[in-house]
Design a protein around this motif. Sequence first.
Motif, PDB file in Angstrom:
ATOM      1  N   PHE A  61       0.802  -1.224   0.000  1.00 27.92           N
ATOM      2  CA  PHE A  61       0.000   0.000   0.000  1.00 27.92           C
ATOM      3  C   PHE A  61       0.839   1.281   0.000  1.00 27.92           C
ATOM      4  O   PHE A  61       0.375   2.318  -0.455  1.00 27.92           O
ATOM      5  N   LEU A  62       2.050   1.239   0.542  1.00 28.39           N
ATOM      6  CA  LEU A  62       2.850   2.451   0.735  1.00 28.39           C
ATOM      7  C   LEU A  62       3.291   3.038  -0.600  1.00 28.39           C
ATOM      8  O   LEU A  62       3.850   2.340  -1.442  1.00 28.39           O
ATOM      9  N   LYS A  63       3.043   4.345  -0.781  1.00 28.90           N
ATOM     10  CA  LYS A  63       3.453   5.039  -2.000  1.00 28.90           C
ATOM     11  C   LYS A  63       4.626   5.971  -1.748  1.00 28.90           C
ATOM     12  O   LYS A  63       5.521   6.067  -2.569  1.00 28.90           O
ATOM     13  N   GLU A  64       4.620   6.683  -0.632  1.00 28.49           N
ATOM     14  CA  GLU A  64       5.750   7.549  -0.289  1.00 28.49           C
ATOM     15  C   GLU A  64       5.686   7.981   1.163  1.00 28.49           C
ATOM     16  O   GLU A  64       4.630   7.964   1.776  1.00 28.49           O
ATOM     17  N   VAL A  65       6.859   8.347   1.677  1.00 28.91           N
ATOM     18  CA  VAL A  65       6.989   8.904   3.016  1.00 28.91           C
ATOM     19  C   VAL A  65       7.647  10.262   2.848  1.00 28.91           C
ATOM     20  O   VAL A  65       8.704  10.381   2.240  1.00 28.91           O
ATOM     21  N   VAL A  66       6.978  11.285   3.377  1.00 28.49           N
ATOM     22  CA  VAL A  66       7.418  12.666   3.168  1.00 28.49           C
ATOM     23  C   VAL A  66       7.344  13.417   4.497  1.00 28.49           C
ATOM     24  O   VAL A  66       6.426  13.183   5.288  1.00 28.49           O
TER      25      VAL A  66
END
Length: 79
Positions: A61-66
């Motif tokens: 599910f993870l797309k990005e960490v910002v």
Amino acid sequence: MIFDPVYDENPICSAKGCRATAVWVLAWNNPKLHTPERRKTWIACDEHRQHLADFLDLRGFLKEVVALDEWNSRPGGTV
């Protein structure tokens, strides 16, 4: 008034039971439920960032960490 934890002045980590200030945004989507461009968000403190990211990534599910500041400065970066 709609509460949006990403844009709240005192955002609280999404980890269960955590009351720490969030400094990260984890953008994700569930491809079985959401269109590819849709982004749901969890917010995290430094302590829970990796745990929450691992949970989402394990499921694909993870797309990005910002960083929260960066997320909030994006034009049209609504959740």
